[in-house]
Each structure stands twice: as structure tokens, then as C-alpha cells.
Write an enzyme that holds these catalytic residues in place. Structure first.
Site, PDB file in Angstrom:
ATOM      1  N   GLY A 108       0.832  -1.210   0.000  1.00 45.79           N
ATOM      2  CA  GLY A 108       0.000   0.000   0.000  1.00 45.79           C
ATOM      3  C   GLY A 108       0.865   1.257   0.000  1.00 45.79           C
ATOM      4  O   GLY A 108       0.582   2.223  -0.709  1.00 45.79           O
ATOM      5  N   ASN A 109       1.948   1.231   0.779  1.00 43.30           N
ATOM      6  CA  ASN A 109       2.818   2.407   0.868  1.00 43.30           C
ATOM      7  C   ASN A 109       3.649   2.625  -0.393  1.00 43.30           C
ATOM      8  O   ASN A 109       3.732   3.742  -0.898  1.00 43.30           O
ATOM      9  CB  ASN A 109       3.762   2.299   2.077  1.00 43.30           C
ATOM     10  CG  ASN A 109       3.123   2.749   3.374  1.00 43.30           C
ATOM     11  OD1 ASN A 109       3.698   2.593   4.428  1.00 43.30           O
ATOM     12  ND2 ASN A 109       1.931   3.311   3.328  1.00 43.30           N
ATOM     13  N   THR A 129      -4.882  -6.583   2.171  1.00 40.34           N
ATOM     14  CA  THR A 129      -4.986  -8.041   2.367  1.00 40.34           C
ATOM     15  C   THR A 129      -4.431  -8.517   3.700  1.00 40.34           C
ATOM     16  O   THR A 129      -4.281  -9.718   3.913  1.00 40.34           O
ATOM     17  CB  THR A 129      -4.245  -8.790   1.229  1.00 40.34           C
ATOM     18  OG1 THR A 129      -2.846  -8.472   1.318  1.00 40.34           O
ATOM     19  CG2 THR A 129      -4.780  -8.420  -0.147  1.00 40.34           C
ATOM     20  N   SER A 140      -5.538   6.212   5.919  1.00 37.30           N
ATOM     21  CA  SER A 140      -4.503   7.224   6.080  1.00 37.30           C
ATOM     22  C   SER A 140      -4.080   7.680   4.695  1.00 37.30           C
ATOM     23  O   SER A 140      -4.164   6.914   3.742  1.00 37.30           O
ATOM     24  CB  SER A 140      -3.306   6.600   6.814  1.00 37.30           C
ATOM     25  OG  SER A 140      -2.196   7.467   6.759  1.00 37.30           O
ATOM     26  N   LYS A 142      -0.968   8.910   4.417  1.00 35.57           N
ATOM     27  CA  LYS A 142       0.494   8.927   4.503  1.00 35.57           C
ATOM     28  C   LYS A 142       1.065   7.809   3.641  1.00 35.57           C
ATOM     29  O   LYS A 142       0.681   6.647   3.789  1.00 35.57           O
ATOM     30  CB  LYS A 142       0.937   8.728   5.958  1.00 35.57           C
ATOM     31  CG  LYS A 142       0.559   9.886   6.852  1.00 35.57           C
ATOM     32  CD  LYS A 142       1.218   9.787   8.218  1.00 35.57           C
ATOM     33  CE  LYS A 142       0.749   8.610   9.006  1.00 35.57           C
ATOM     34  NZ  LYS A 142       1.304   8.533  10.347  1.00 35.57           N
ATOM     35  N   LYS A 151      12.808   4.331   9.429  1.00 33.92           N
ATOM     36  CA  LYS A 151      11.531   3.948   8.812  1.00 33.92           C
ATOM     37  C   LYS A 151      10.710   5.154   8.376  1.00 33.92           C
ATOM     38  O   LYS A 151      10.646   6.150   9.085  1.00 33.92           O
ATOM     39  CB  LYS A 151      10.725   3.170   9.861  1.00 33.92           C
ATOM     40  CG  LYS A 151      10.369   1.763   9.411  1.00 33.92           C
ATOM     41  CD  LYS A 151       9.478   1.092  10.406  1.00 33.92           C
ATOM     42  CE  LYS A 151       8.026   1.235  10.010  1.00 33.92           C
ATOM     43  NZ  LYS A 151       7.611   0.429   8.897  1.00 33.92           N
ATOM     44  N   GLU A 184      -2.629  -2.612  16.072  1.00 38.70           N
ATOM     45  CA  GLU A 184      -3.081  -1.242  15.801  1.00 38.70           C
ATOM     46  C   GLU A 184      -4.497  -1.028  16.344  1.00 38.70           C
ATOM     47  O   GLU A 184      -4.863   0.085  16.716  1.00 38.70           O
ATOM     48  CB  GLU A 184      -3.022  -0.921  14.301  1.00 38.70           C
ATOM     49  CG  GLU A 184      -1.637  -1.032  13.681  1.00 38.70           C
ATOM     50  CD  GLU A 184      -0.766   0.223  13.857  1.00 38.70           C
ATOM     51  OE1 GLU A 184      -1.169   1.161  14.558  1.00 38.70           O
ATOM     52  OE2 GLU A 184       0.345   0.217  13.286  1.00 38.70           O
ATOM     53  N   GLU A 244       0.138   7.759  16.516  1.00 40.46           N
ATOM     54  CA  GLU A 244       1.554   7.362  16.625  1.00 40.46           C
ATOM     55  C   GLU A 244       1.806   6.685  17.979  1.00 40.46           C
ATOM     56  O   GLU A 244       2.947   6.392  18.328  1.00 40.46           O
ATOM     57  CB  GLU A 244       2.461   8.597  16.496  1.00 40.46           C
ATOM     58  CG  GLU A 244       2.516   9.158  15.091  1.00 40.46           C
ATOM     59  CD  GLU A 244       3.266   8.240  14.135  1.00 40.46           C
ATOM     60  OE1 GLU A 244       4.358   7.766  14.474  1.00 40.46           O
ATOM     61  OE2 GLU A 244       2.716   7.982  13.042  1.00 40.46           O
ATOM     62  N   HIS A 263       5.654  -5.180  12.277  1.00 38.93           N
ATOM     63  CA  HIS A 263       5.162  -3.848  12.668  1.00 38.93           C
ATOM     64  C   HIS A 263       4.193  -3.931  13.854  1.00 38.93           C
ATOM     65  O   HIS A 263       4.364  -3.245  14.859  1.00 38.93           O
ATOM     66  CB  HIS A 263       4.471  -3.205  11.461  1.00 38.93           C
ATOM     67  CG  HIS A 263       3.996  -1.823  11.725  1.00 38.93           C
ATOM     68  ND1 HIS A 263       4.841  -0.741  11.772  1.00 38.93           N
ATOM     69  CD2 HIS A 263       2.755  -1.337  11.980  1.00 38.93           C
ATOM     70  CE1 HIS A 263       4.144   0.348  12.038  1.00 38.93           C
ATOM     71  NE2 HIS A 263       2.870   0.017  12.166  1.00 38.93           N
TER      72      HIS A 263
HETATM   73  N1  LIG Z   1       0.446   4.601   5.925  1.00 36.24           N
HETATM   74  C1  LIG Z   1       0.183   4.346   7.171  1.00 36.24           C
HETATM   75  O1  LIG Z   1      -0.425   5.169   7.797  1.00 36.24           O
HETATM   76  C2  LIG Z   1       0.586   3.023   7.785  1.00 36.24           C
HETATM   77  C3  LIG Z   1      -0.064   2.593   8.947  1.00 36.24           C
HETATM   78  C4  LIG Z   1       0.287   1.337   9.499  1.00 36.24           C
HETATM   79  C5  LIG Z   1       1.286   0.575   8.892  1.00 36.24           C
HETATM   80  N2  LIG Z   1       1.910   1.046   7.768  1.00 36.24           N
HETATM   81  C6  LIG Z   1       2.982   0.247   7.135  1.00 36.24           C
HETATM   82  O2  LIG Z   1       2.470  -1.047   6.817  1.00 36.24           O
HETATM   83  C7  LIG Z   1       3.536  -1.998   6.895  1.00 36.24           C
HETATM   84  C8  LIG Z   1       3.077  -3.148   7.765  1.00 36.24           C
HETATM   85  O3  LIG Z   1       1.925  -3.713   7.202  1.00 36.24           O
HETATM   86  P1  LIG Z   1       1.781  -5.298   6.964  1.00 36.24           P
HETATM   87  O4  LIG Z   1       1.944  -6.026   8.233  1.00 36.24           O
HETATM   88  O5  LIG Z   1       0.557  -5.487   6.180  1.00 36.24           O
HETATM   89  O6  LIG Z   1       3.112  -5.611   6.175  1.00 36.24           O
HETATM   90  P2  LIG Z   1       3.427  -6.274   4.788  1.00 36.24           P
HETATM   91  O7  LIG Z   1       2.767  -5.568   3.695  1.00 36.24           O
HETATM   92  O8  LIG Z   1       4.918  -6.352   4.737  1.00 36.24           O
HETATM   93  O9  LIG Z   1       2.784  -7.746   4.894  1.00 36.24           O
HETATM   94  C9  LIG Z   1       3.245  -8.659   5.884  1.00 36.24           C
HETATM   95  C10 LIG Z   1       3.480 -10.051   5.273  1.00 36.24           C
HETATM   96  O10 LIG Z   1       2.237 -10.631   4.895  1.00 36.24           O
HETATM   97  C11 LIG Z   1       2.302 -11.090   3.535  1.00 36.24           C
HETATM   98  N3  LIG Z   1       0.930 -11.022   3.064  1.00 36.24           N
HETATM   99  C12 LIG Z   1       0.198  -9.932   2.754  1.00 36.24           C
HETATM  100  N4  LIG Z   1      -1.088 -10.281   2.510  1.00 36.24           N
HETATM  101  C13 LIG Z   1      -1.155 -11.618   2.628  1.00 36.24           C
HETATM  102  C14 LIG Z   1      -2.205 -12.555   2.508  1.00 36.24           C
HETATM  103  N5  LIG Z   1      -3.465 -12.180   2.294  1.00 36.24           N
HETATM  104  N6  LIG Z   1      -1.902 -13.867   2.654  1.00 36.24           N
HETATM  105  C15 LIG Z   1      -0.637 -14.252   2.949  1.00 36.24           C
HETATM  106  N7  LIG Z   1       0.387 -13.427   3.131  1.00 36.24           N
HETATM  107  C16 LIG Z   1       0.129 -12.110   2.973  1.00 36.24           C
HETATM  108  C17 LIG Z   1       3.309 -10.203   2.891  1.00 36.24           C
HETATM  109  O11 LIG Z   1       3.887 -10.819   1.744  1.00 36.24           O
HETATM  110  C18 LIG Z   1       4.320 -10.016   4.012  1.00 36.24           C
HETATM  111  O12 LIG Z   1       5.182 -11.137   4.038  1.00 36.24           O
HETATM  112  C19 LIG Z   1       4.733  -1.267   7.470  1.00 36.24           C
HETATM  113  O13 LIG Z   1       5.604  -0.938   6.427  1.00 36.24           O
HETATM  114  C20 LIG Z   1       4.132  -0.005   8.069  1.00 36.24           C
HETATM  115  O14 LIG Z   1       5.036   1.075   8.107  1.00 36.24           O
HETATM  116  C21 LIG Z   1       1.569   2.243   7.197  1.00 36.24           C
END
Ligand SMILES: NC(=O)c1ccc[n+]([C@@H]2O[C@H](COP(=O)([O-])OP(=O)(O)OC[C@H]3O[C@@H](n4cnc5c(N)ncnc54)[C@H](O)[C@@H]3O)[C@@H](O)[C@H]2O)c1
Length: 391
Positions: A108-109, A129, A140, A142, A151, A184, A244, A263
Site C-alpha cells: 500500500g505504501n 490483504t 490514512s 500517509k 523507517k 493497531e 503514533e 510492525h
Molecule cells: N500509511 C500508514 O499510515 C501506515 C499505517 C500502518 C502501517 N503502515 C505500514 O504497513 C507496513 C506493515 O503492514 P503489513 O503487516 O501489512 O506488512 P506487509 O505488507 O509487509 O505484509 C506482511 C506479510 O504478509 C504477507 N501477506 C500480505 N497479505 C497476505 C495474505 N493475504 N496472505 C498471505 N500473506 C500475505 C506479505 O507478503 C508479508 O510477508 C509497514 O511498512 C508499516 O510502516 C503504514
């Protein structure tokens, strides 16, 4: 299919969701894509199967180009964003192209930042997902990537035109990541909507037996907590900095562990550290501290000894010293900006009424040591989301 209307950067953005609603979501995307020359899908490799139905459906309306990326904090970089925008141009992208980000918060980011930069901003659709993405990060504007020094240090703001999630997609997220991904939501309840704590506990408990209902409830808690702040402070620079909470220490742990501490898990530890600091400063009482341990205990964090306890404190200090909230308040080099709670749902306010205060680095590090020594005992059982739909 359910619908929430979320205000993001002044725009009313539809969030469509439900269980087994992919067809409806594709129809909504087709309505948007009808004015596009190209839909550029940036998808996480792990969601290839979920993406198949989406790609098939959307390609009936518009030309689709797909780029598959491997998630991971190490790859959340400007160079990946550059790969995406170069790919988009090779595929003939224009100002009417729509970028679709299908994956967790990382995809997403990076795709969000790519959409913000292409032609100085083109339309973006989020298909989250993971629990963090579905309940939090898509709510968000951001969009940031990591630099070698820390980060989310480089990015901008960009609102999606549509958010759509079939909660079925979440069922394949690795088992041990589900509850930590819910950190979260624990944060939202502790910092913003403590009146929803029983709903949260019920949802966390229900993930095993009635996962569909539990996921719908969790998504509702996420939207309820964030919606008012997104309206008044869409760029999260003032009162919305409350989100935050737990992130100062959390980001440092996540970064220093090179993503080994995920995270959500890092935020879980970060909230306990913030609570410990607030308690030691005389803000948060024992009940507030106990509530933190009870709710974070539901997240099944890895043992402290192999998590934060295994990290080099010197490196944690270095990363804390570069926290990206610096500059929002006057902070001496030996202080770190943190969100602290005086009670669940009530922040300690600092300069210009922001929910940020400077905390001595030594106090932050000694609170981490205390938390590592009194790690919460996991309670409840790990959920099995594979049973989604049996409720
Ligand atoms: N923009 C914002 O405001 C905001 C807020 C919270 C978190 N974030 C960012 O989001 C990230 C953390 O999010 P995350 O935990 O989703 O991380 P991620 O996107 O890295 O996904 C985590 C793991 O799950 C796997 N995955 C994703 N969907 C799947 C599915 N449906 N089935 C199987 N595997 C799947 C991915 O390949 C990865 O290995 C960090 O980079 C954090 O900084 C941004």
C-alpha cells in the site's frame, strides 16, 4: 457488501468490504476504471491467488498491467518505487491511469507513493490483504518508504479514490501474524476509543469461532476510531498524531530488528513502553497500566528474550534519535518525541496542543528494559482464520 464513507484529505472515499464480496468489489472498481486507459496492479506475491479474480474481472473493462512485488521492510524503498513508476511508463501509463495496490501495508505504501509521484498524482485504489492494512494503514493518506537511516523517512500524502476489501483475503495471512497485526486496533482502543474495549476483546476472542463477525467488528473499530481525526486532521500533523501511540519505540524495534519483529508486534511492545514511561512520570495509574498488559497480552507477542530483549540497545538509541516526529516539538538530542496517555483515551498534550511530549532517552531505554523483564503473558488462543465463513 458493506460500505463506510471515509474522509481522506478532504475527499469522501468509499470503503467497501465484506466476506466473499470480490465480485461486487470488482464491479465498483470497473465503475472507476471506466475512465482509465490503464489499471496498474501492484500486488504482493503472496496474494497472487486472491488477485486472480480481481485481475480477471477488471480486465473485462480496461487494459490491466500487473507488477508483482515481494513484501518486506528491506524492500520498502525509493528504488522499488522507481521500479514501479518506470514499469508504469513502459506500460503506457498516463494521467488517467489508476494504480491498484493489492497487499499489506508495505505494498500500500510503495504503490501509494508511486501513485502520488506519477504525473504528480494519479488515482489510487487500495485492496488491503492484511489486518494492519485493512483496519489501519488504508485509513490514512500517509505514503512513505524507508531510508537507510530509519523507517518511513521519505514520502508524501496521497488519498485513494476507493478502498475495497474482501475479508476472505485476510484468511491466508500467516497464522502467527494475525494477532500481532491487530496491535493497531489495541492502540486505537487504548488511545482513542477505550469505550470499545469490550468489543475489541470480544472480537479478539471471536476470531477463532466466528471470524467473519470478528473481522467485521475489528474493521468497524478501526473506522470508528480514525474517522473523526481524518476529518479534522487528515495529514496527521496535529491531534491525529495520537495514532503514533506506541510507534516511537515500536518503529525503532521494527527497524533495528530488520523487520524480524513485525510492525504490529513492535507497536505492541512500543505501547507497553509508553505506558511504563507514563506511569513512572505519574500520568497513567495502575489500572491504565494493567489494561495495557491485558490487551497487549491478547496479541501473543514473541518472547521478549528473542524479541526486543535480543536487540542492541545502542542501535535502538541511534534509531530513536532519528524518529520522524522530531521537529513537531522542541526535543533535545537526548530526548525522544512520544505520545503518552494520562488515562486510556486521554493524551498528555505538549507544545501547540499536540499529543507529543519529549521523553528523556535514558527513561525510554530503562522503560524498555522494565517491559522486557515483565513481558505480558499471552492469554486466549491463537485464532484460526481459515475457518472464516463457518460462523
Ligand atoms: N500509511 C500508514 O499510515 C501506515 C499505517 C500502518 C502501517 N503502515 C505500514 O504497513 C507496513 C506493515 O503492514 P503489513 O503487516 O501489512 O506488512 P506487509 O505488507 O509487509 O505484509 C506482511 C506479510 O504478509 C504477507 N501477506 C500480505 N497479505 C497476505 C495474505 N493475504 N496472505 C498471505 N500473506 C500475505 C506479505 O507478503 C508479508 O510477508 C509497514 O511498512 C508499516 O510502516 C503504514
Amino acid at each position: 457488501m458493506l460500505r463506510q464513507q471515509v474522509s481522506l484529505d478532504g475527499e469522501d472515499v468509499p470503503y467497501l468490504y465484506g466476506v466473499d464480496v470480490t465480485e461486487d468489489l470488482v464491479a465498483a472498481m470497473a465503475d472507476l476504471a471506466v475512465t482509465a486507459d490503464l489499471v496498474l496492479v501492484v500486488r504482493d506475491r503472496q496474494v497472487t491467488e486472491h488477485a486472480a479474480a480481481v485481475l480477471h474481472g477488471v480486465s473485462e473493462t480496461v487494459r490491466v498491467a500487473t507488477m508483482t512485488v515481494d513484501a518486506g521492510e528491506q524492500r520498502k524503498t525509493l528504488s522499488l518505487v522507481e521500479d514501479i513508476v518506470e514499469f508504469a511508463i513502459r506500460q503506457g501509463a498516463s494521467r488517467s491511469t489508476v494504480v491498484v495496490a493489492m497487499g499489506g501495508g508495505m505494498v500500500g505504501n510503495v504503490a501509494g507513493l508511486a501513485a502520488a509521484l506519477l504525473f504528480r498524482g494519479i488515482r489510487l485504489v487500495h485492496l488491503p490483504t492484511t489486518p494492519i492494512a485493512a483496519f489501519d494503514s488504508v485509513l490514512s493518506v500517509k505514503q512513505a518508504v524507508n531510508l537507510r537511516g530509519g523507517k518511513n523517512l521519505c514520502g508524501t500524502y496521497h488519498a485513494p479514490s476507493l478502498i475495497a476489501c474482501d475479508l476472505r483475503w485476510l484468511t491466508t495471512v500467516p497464522h502467527d501474524q494475525i494477532l500481532t497485526g491487530l496491535a493497531e486496533m489495541v492502540k486505537n482502543v487504548l488511545a482513542v476509543v477505550p469505550e470499545r474495549r469490550l468489543d475489541l476483546e470480544r472480537a479478539l476472542g471471536g476470531l477463532g469461532d466466528a471470524p467473519a463477525t470478528a473481522l467485521l467488528d475489528l474493521l468497524d473499530i478501526g473506522c470508528t476510531a480514525k474517522a473523526p481525526y481524518l476529518r479534522t486532521d487528515p495529514r496527521e500533523r496535529h491531534e491525529a498524531l495520537v495514532f503514533e501511540y506506541g510507534h516511537t519505540m515500536g518503529h525503532a524495534l521494527e527497524f533495528v530488528s530488520e523487520g524480524r519483529i513485525g510492525h504490529g508486534e513492535a507497536i505492541g511492545w512500543g505501547m507497553l513502553v509508553a505506558a511504563e514511561i507514563s506511569h513512572s512520570l505519574g500520568h497513567l495509574d495502575r489500572d491504565g497500566l494493567a489494561l495495557h498488559h491485558r490487551l497487549v497480552g491478547r496479541l501473543h507477542l514473541s518472547p521478549a528474550s528473542t524479541g526486543p530483549g535480543a536487540l542492541d540497545p545502542g542501535r535502538i538509541r541511534t534509531v530513536l534519535a532519528r524518529d520522524n516526529k522530531r521537529g513537531y516539538l522542541s526535543c533535545a538530542p537526548d530526548e525522544v518525541p512520544m505520545v503518552l496517555l494520562k488515562a486510556p483515551g486521554h493524551v498528555v498534550t505538549g507544545e501547540r496542543g499536540r499529543p507529543l511530549v519529549p521523553v528523556p532517552m535514558d527513561l525510554a531505554m530503562s522503560a524498555l528494559e522494565t517491559v522486557v523483564g515483565t513481558a505480558p503473558v499471552p492469554s486466549g488462543t491463537l485464532p484460526r482464520l481459515e475457518r472464516l465463513g463457518t460462523s
